[in-house]
Design an enzyme around this catalytic site. Structure first.
Site, mmCIF file in Angstrom:
data_model
loop_
_atom_site.group_PDB
_atom_site.id
_atom_site.type_symbol
_atom_site.label_atom_id
_atom_site.label_comp_id
_atom_site.label_asym_id
_atom_site.label_seq_id
_atom_site.Cartn_x
_atom_site.Cartn_y
_atom_site.Cartn_z
ATOM 1 N N HIS A 16 18.744 32.410 -3.584
ATOM 2 C CA HIS A 16 18.623 30.836 -3.745
ATOM 3 C C HIS A 16 17.946 30.128 -2.446
ATOM 4 O O HIS A 16 18.837 30.025 -1.402
ATOM 5 C CB HIS A 16 19.859 30.353 -4.321
ATOM 6 C CG HIS A 16 19.655 28.794 -4.576
ATOM 7 N ND1 HIS A 16 20.230 28.416 -5.836
ATOM 8 C CD2 HIS A 16 19.240 27.741 -3.943
ATOM 9 C CE1 HIS A 16 19.736 26.872 -5.891
ATOM 10 N NE2 HIS A 16 19.446 26.500 -4.726
ATOM 11 N N HIS A 18 15.276 27.222 -0.585
ATOM 12 C CA HIS A 18 14.217 26.164 -0.572
ATOM 13 C C HIS A 18 13.319 26.489 0.552
ATOM 14 O O HIS A 18 13.780 26.508 1.809
ATOM 15 C CB HIS A 18 14.718 24.746 -0.493
ATOM 16 C CG HIS A 18 15.787 24.660 -1.608
ATOM 17 N ND1 HIS A 18 15.260 23.840 -2.652
ATOM 18 C CD2 HIS A 18 16.993 24.842 -1.912
ATOM 19 C CE1 HIS A 18 16.217 23.821 -3.843
ATOM 20 N NE2 HIS A 18 17.264 24.377 -2.988
ATOM 21 N N LEU A 19 12.004 26.608 0.446
ATOM 22 C CA LEU A 19 11.088 26.846 1.453
ATOM 23 C C LEU A 19 10.225 25.513 1.554
ATOM 24 O O LEU A 19 9.531 25.514 2.723
ATOM 25 C CB LEU A 19 10.188 27.979 1.075
ATOM 26 C CG LEU A 19 10.757 29.397 1.517
ATOM 27 C CD1 LEU A 19 10.005 30.509 0.894
ATOM 28 C CD2 LEU A 19 11.096 29.714 2.884
ATOM 29 N N ASN A 44 11.714 23.006 -6.730
ATOM 30 C CA ASN A 44 11.471 21.503 -6.690
ATOM 31 C C ASN A 44 10.908 20.878 -5.367
ATOM 32 O O ASN A 44 11.185 20.232 -4.518
ATOM 33 C CB ASN A 44 13.001 21.063 -6.339
ATOM 34 C CG ASN A 44 13.851 21.626 -5.253
ATOM 35 O OD1 ASN A 44 13.509 22.578 -4.737
ATOM 36 N ND2 ASN A 44 14.889 20.913 -4.767
ATOM 37 N N HIS A 139 21.378 24.595 -12.069
ATOM 38 C CA HIS A 139 22.101 23.715 -11.033
ATOM 39 C C HIS A 139 23.168 23.024 -11.782
ATOM 40 O O HIS A 139 22.786 22.111 -12.681
ATOM 41 C CB HIS A 139 20.986 22.736 -10.427
ATOM 42 C CG HIS A 139 21.769 21.660 -9.531
ATOM 43 N ND1 HIS A 139 21.396 21.740 -7.982
ATOM 44 C CD2 HIS A 139 22.756 20.689 -9.804
ATOM 45 C CE1 HIS A 139 22.400 20.847 -7.615
ATOM 46 N NE2 HIS A 139 23.232 20.228 -8.659
ATOM 47 N N HIS A 177 24.920 28.238 -6.406
ATOM 48 C CA HIS A 177 25.645 27.401 -5.427
ATOM 49 C C HIS A 177 27.095 27.050 -6.011
ATOM 50 O O HIS A 177 27.344 25.706 -5.956
ATOM 51 C CB HIS A 177 24.896 26.389 -4.800
ATOM 52 C CG HIS A 177 23.875 25.223 -5.580
ATOM 53 N ND1 HIS A 177 24.526 24.839 -6.653
ATOM 54 C CD2 HIS A 177 22.835 25.263 -5.486
ATOM 55 C CE1 HIS A 177 23.435 24.219 -7.314
ATOM 56 N NE2 HIS A 177 22.392 24.251 -6.622
ATOM 57 N N ASP A 252 20.880 28.614 -0.166
ATOM 58 C CA ASP A 252 20.329 27.116 -0.669
ATOM 59 C C ASP A 252 20.056 26.603 0.655
ATOM 60 O O ASP A 252 20.159 25.271 0.772
ATOM 61 C CB ASP A 252 21.627 26.422 -1.240
ATOM 62 C CG ASP A 252 21.002 25.398 -2.022
ATOM 63 O OD1 ASP A 252 19.964 24.944 -2.053
ATOM 64 O OD2 ASP A 252 21.906 24.367 -2.475
HETATM 65 O O1 DOR Z 1 21.942 20.376 -1.365
HETATM 66 C C1 DOR Z 1 20.879 20.495 -1.975
HETATM 67 N N1 DOR Z 1 19.698 20.502 -1.282
HETATM 68 N N2 DOR Z 1 21.175 21.038 -3.094
HETATM 69 C C2 DOR Z 1 20.172 20.907 -4.053
HETATM 70 O O2 DOR Z 1 20.485 21.327 -5.188
HETATM 71 C C3 DOR Z 1 18.767 20.871 -3.723
HETATM 72 C C4 DOR Z 1 18.576 20.838 -2.283
HETATM 73 C C5 DOR Z 1 17.096 20.323 -1.789
HETATM 74 O O3 DOR Z 1 16.107 20.796 -2.346
HETATM 75 O O4 DOR Z 1 17.314 19.780 -0.700
HETATM 76 ZN ZN ZN Z 2 19.092 24.678 -3.984
#
Ligand code: DOR
Ligand code: ZN
Length: 357
Positions: A16, A18-19, A44, A139, A177, A252
């Site tokens: 999991h 985010h890039l 996202n 989520h 998460h 995450d």
């Molecule tokens: O803390 C988080 N940041 N939780 C998420 O579900 C999304 C993520 C983000 O994209 O910043």
């Molecule tokens: Zn996430």
């Protein structure tokens, strides 16, 4: 002189991550690629990855940002909306572009405004996922403003996840998460192994909600789901360190510019990629469970998803004296700062880098 204690494990995967895209992608990607062979990349973006075409373009952007010595495979996800096209999703999955579908309840987190407003609106998509054997990543938080913010996950399990699993018993689901004892209890009691899994982050293992207020408000500890009570932290530590196959690592890691985290209505998300493995090792060491670190980081995820374990290995070593990691922040190509996690907690472990950054 005594030799430092080391541990060598199959190269981990991040289930999991985010890039982002553009400049932030360029800045953060090397840190993940240095430590992880594969990662499930969250969709996202500001313009969310809602079609197979966008997933292809995003995958190409990621691979182009890799430098030559990096071997890293992004596993792409499709952002579900009320309007997701089941045929596009099917094509993307069958062509090997899409790895999984991601359910964001609309408004639950960063860039989730176009997410699903009512689970009933995606019944045909859920049916399709179940038939395809394509995983659904969730989520798991309700957005009902009458529900206490700290109860969003537990309420989601009762209101959404239990009925969902009754209606789609064969659907492969990962609750992303997890942060609560309620989630651990639900997953360990209900799971026929192989259908329901959960990822656990380094920050939820390391901190409880006191860290949000320690010495003043702490925006760099704000994430979603928000940090929970100590009893919840202990429950997820037990789950992660148990070796049980349904629990695996998902950092995450979610980079935001420092300025965006430190403003009013600051963003939720913690950039943990550089120190995530060291943090996990710290937790496992403290729990006397280093012999199960490889299950959590390297073998449970592949077994759950039906993928091979990575052939490459990675070595961590224990420092003589615990220290707060040197790297406190990184810069984007434009010179904007992104703060790393953990920033104040001393760690006893570090990855031995093959290609120092
Ligand atoms: O803390 C988080 N940041 N939780 C998420 O579900 C999304 C993520 C983000 O994209 O910043
Ligand atoms: Zn996430």
């Amino acid at each position: 002189m005594t030799m430092p204690q080391t541990i060598t494990i199959p190269k981990p995967d991040d289930w999991h991550l985010h890039l982002r895209d553009g400049d932030i992608l360029k800045a953060v990607l090397p840190y993940t690629a240095a430590h992880f062979a594969r990662a499930v990349v969250m969709p996202n973006l500001k313009l969310p990855v809602t079609t197979t075409e966008r997933a292809i373009a995003y995958r190409d952007q990621i691979t182009q940002a890799l430098s030559e010595h990096m071997t890293f495979a992004p596993l792409m996800t499709l952002y579900l909306t009320d309007e997701t096209n089941p045929n596009d999703l099917t094509r993307g999955y069958e062509d090997g572009v899409l790895f999984a579908a991601k359910l964001y309840p609309a408004g639950a987190t960063t860039n989730s405004e176009s997410g699903v407003t009512e689970i009933q609106n995606i019944t045909s998509i859920l049916d399709r996922l179940q038939r395809l054997g394509m995983p659904l990543l969730i989520h798991g938080e309700v957005t009902d403003p009458t529900v206490d913010f700290f109860d969003r996950e537990a309420v989601f399990i009762d209101r959404v996840l239990r009925p969902l699993r009754r209606n789609f018993p064969e659907l492969k689901i990962v609750m992303e998460h997890i942060t609560t004892q309620a989630a651990v209890e639900y997953i360990t009691s209900e799971s026929p192994y192989g259908r329901l899994g959960a990822t656990i982050t380094p920050h939820h293992l390391l901190l409880n909600r006191n860290a949000l207020f320690d010495g003043g408000i702490q925006p760099h500890h704000f994430c979603l789901p928000v940090l929970k009570r100590e009893k919840d932290r202990q429950a997820i530590i037990l789950a992660a360190t148990s070796g049980a196959g349904m629990f695996f690592a998902g950092t995450d890691s979610a980079p935001h510019l420092k300025a965006d985290k430190e403003r009013s209505h600051g963003s939720g998300g913690i950039f943990s990629a550089p120190h995530a493995l060291a943090t996990y090792a710290e937790i496992f060491d403290q729990a006397g469970a280093l012999d199960r670190l490889a299950n959590f980081l390297s073998t449970n995820g592949p077994a759950f998803y039906g993928l091979p374990v990575n052939a490459a290995t990675l070595t961590l070593e224990k420092l003589e004296t615990p220290a707060v990691p040197d790297l406190k922040s990184i810069l984007t190509p434009n010179g904007a700062e992104i703060v790393t996690f953990p920033n104040e907690t001393p760690l006893s472990w570090r990855v031995i880098e093959k290609h120092p950054l």
